[in-house]
Design an enzyme around this catalytic site. Structure first.
Site, PDB file in Angstrom:
ATOM      1  N   HIS A 167     -53.876 -61.351  35.437  1.00 50.24           N
ATOM      2  CA  HIS A 167     -53.567 -60.136  35.308  1.00 50.24           C
ATOM      3  C   HIS A 167     -52.710 -59.693  33.612  1.00 50.24           C
ATOM      4  O   HIS A 167     -51.739 -60.562  33.177  1.00 50.24           O
ATOM      5  CB  HIS A 167     -52.269 -59.343  36.233  1.00 50.24           C
ATOM      6  CG  HIS A 167     -52.206 -57.930  36.184  1.00 50.24           C
ATOM      7  ND1 HIS A 167     -52.563 -57.416  36.987  1.00 50.24           N
ATOM      8  CD2 HIS A 167     -51.043 -57.769  34.776  1.00 50.24           C
ATOM      9  CE1 HIS A 167     -52.132 -55.814  36.514  1.00 50.24           C
ATOM     10  NE2 HIS A 167     -51.685 -55.751  35.054  1.00 50.24           N
ATOM     11  N   CYS A 168     -54.011 -59.064  33.126  1.00 48.16           N
ATOM     12  CA  CYS A 168     -53.019 -58.774  31.428  1.00 48.16           C
ATOM     13  C   CYS A 168     -52.216 -57.544  30.995  1.00 48.16           C
ATOM     14  O   CYS A 168     -52.916 -56.530  31.329  1.00 48.16           O
ATOM     15  CB  CYS A 168     -55.025 -58.740  30.422  1.00 48.16           C
ATOM     16  SG  CYS A 168     -54.323 -58.437  28.807  1.00 48.16           S
TER      17      CYS A 168
END
Length: 421
Positions: A167-168
């Site tokens: 998850h960026c």
């Protein structure tokens, strides 16, 4: 009025434009990323590229520096939009667990009322074959499904994502099967943009040195914006450049960031590696799968689910077996106590009548009366004849229960009598 899927979505995602665009719950961080890209480019166009327009006299080639900077920035922003505003590969969650996976385990049975009731078990993992190698997949309690291989549940978005990479927070979205290609292109293009701005700023410093016949320090004083841009791009290159190199390694070995960090020390076989060339072709030359979710579709009414398989004991009880058994035992014990109390009173009267008539009470006679208790079977939960499955709730105590209870209580009552004599 019927609602659409995005209106009742159970994940933490945010939707705009009527469910056409989907973002992560931390979509506000996307504004920071936009500022980190747009602000330096604007400074470059105003204080550097504008002065380079006429430095290349043939055909005014200096304009190309400005145009390239603007077009390339738009391209990077487009990749950022494709990464953060689309479904990364979310697997729709089930409304109830897969019933075909339920099974009853007699080894894990519950002892209820002297009867062994098998407990309901649900396998937490199962194995699937990937390229001829068994791979264990886990059950997701939140989404109520078995995750496909390389799938993981994102705790931030609260969704199971296919080929979950990470998850960026910089793009405010999960990186998975459907947006990993655009994420890598965004990171690598940002690296090239940093190199371009750094190079053109350094070129402008060199031109200032030649025009003023001065040193590099004097040229830097003439254009402090160039110095700031060079420092900013140098620092950014350590981040986006290093990230680009790391993901080039992951693509070449067909790994995800999640797999690399979690299974690095296990030295397990990578069953997804197809060779360096095929791995790159898989990421960049395959068709992006269509989304499994239609966020703008109307919510369909759930079809009534079939009842879970029941054991014979549960069918006899006609309801919750555990509560029914407990009720039966409580009522049965009350009735048994009443019958035992009545039999004790009868024995007491019989012993007293014998004493008044002057009959001798020797030890052998008492033992003959009470000795039957040694031979009588003790009362167990199996000998209680309850009315399981009866609707009327009536009860019948069998003669065997009454006989056993009489003998059992007579021993406890007759012992003091014998001691007193």
């Amino acid at each position: 009025m019927a609602k659409r899927v995005y209106e009742v979505w159970k994940g933490s995602n945010k939707f705009i434009i009527g469910g056409r665009l989907i973002f992560g719950p931390d979509a506000r961080s996307l504004l920071v990323t936009l500022l980190l890209i747009i602000v330096p480019v604007v400074i470059f166009c105003v204080f550097v590229a504008r002065h380079l327009r006429h430095e290349f006299s043939p055909y005014n080639a200096g304009y190309a520096i400005l145009v390239v900077a603007i077009v390339f920035t738009i391209y990077v922003l487009g990749l950022l939009f494709l990464t953060s505003a689309r479904d990364p590969g979310i697997i729709p969650r089930n409304s109830h667990p897969p019933e075909e996976e339920f099974r009853y385990e007699s080894s894990m049975s519950l002892d209820v009322g002297g009867r062994q009731t098998p407990s309901l078990q649900f396998p937490r993992t199962k194995e699937v074959m990937v390229n001829g190698v068994p791979v264990r997949v886990k059950y997701c309690d939140t989404c109520m499904l078995y995750r496909p291989p390389r799938c993981s549940h994102c705790s931030i978005c609260n969704n199971c994502v296919e080929r979950f990479d990470h998850h960026c927070p910089w793009v405010g979205q999960c990186i998975g099967l459907r947006n990993y290609r655009f994420f890598f292109m965004f990171v690598s293009s940002s690296t090239l943009l940093c190199i371009y701005v750094f190079s053109m700023s350094a070129l402008y410093i060199k031109i200032l040195m030649e025009d003023h016949h001065g040193t590099v320090w004097r040229a830097m004083k003439e254009s402090p914006a160039s110095v700031l841009l060079m420092a900013y791009c140098f620092i950014s290159l350590w981040f986006v450049g290093g990230l680009t190199g790391f993901h080039l390694y992951l693509i070449g070995t067909n790994q995800t960031t999640y797999e690399n960090f979690r299974y690095r020390a296990d030295n397990r076989l990578n069953v997804y590696d197809r060779g360096c060339v095929n791995n790159f072709l898989e990421v960049f030359c395959t068709k992006v799968k269509t989304s499994r979710n239609n966020f703008r579709a109307f919510v369909q009414e759930e079809v009534p689910r079939t009842s879970l398989p029941r054991t014979p004991e549960a069918e006899d009880l006609g309801g919750d077996p555990r509560s029914k058994v407990e009720d039966d035992l409580e009522i049965g014990e009350d009735l048994l106590k009443i019958s035992q109390r009545r039999n004790i009173e009868e024995i007491d009267e019989d012993i007293r009548s014998r004493g008044s008539n002057g009959h001798p009470h020797n030890t052998s006679e008492v033992d003959s009366v009470l000795g039957s208790d040694i031979r009588a079977p003790t009362i167990r939960s199996e000998t209680r004849h309850s009315s399981w499955g009866r609707r009327s709730g009536s009860w019948e105590i069998s003669p065997e229960v009454l006989a056993n209870s009489t003998v059992t209580e007579s021993r406890g009552y007759g012992a003091p009598k014998e001691a007193n004599q």
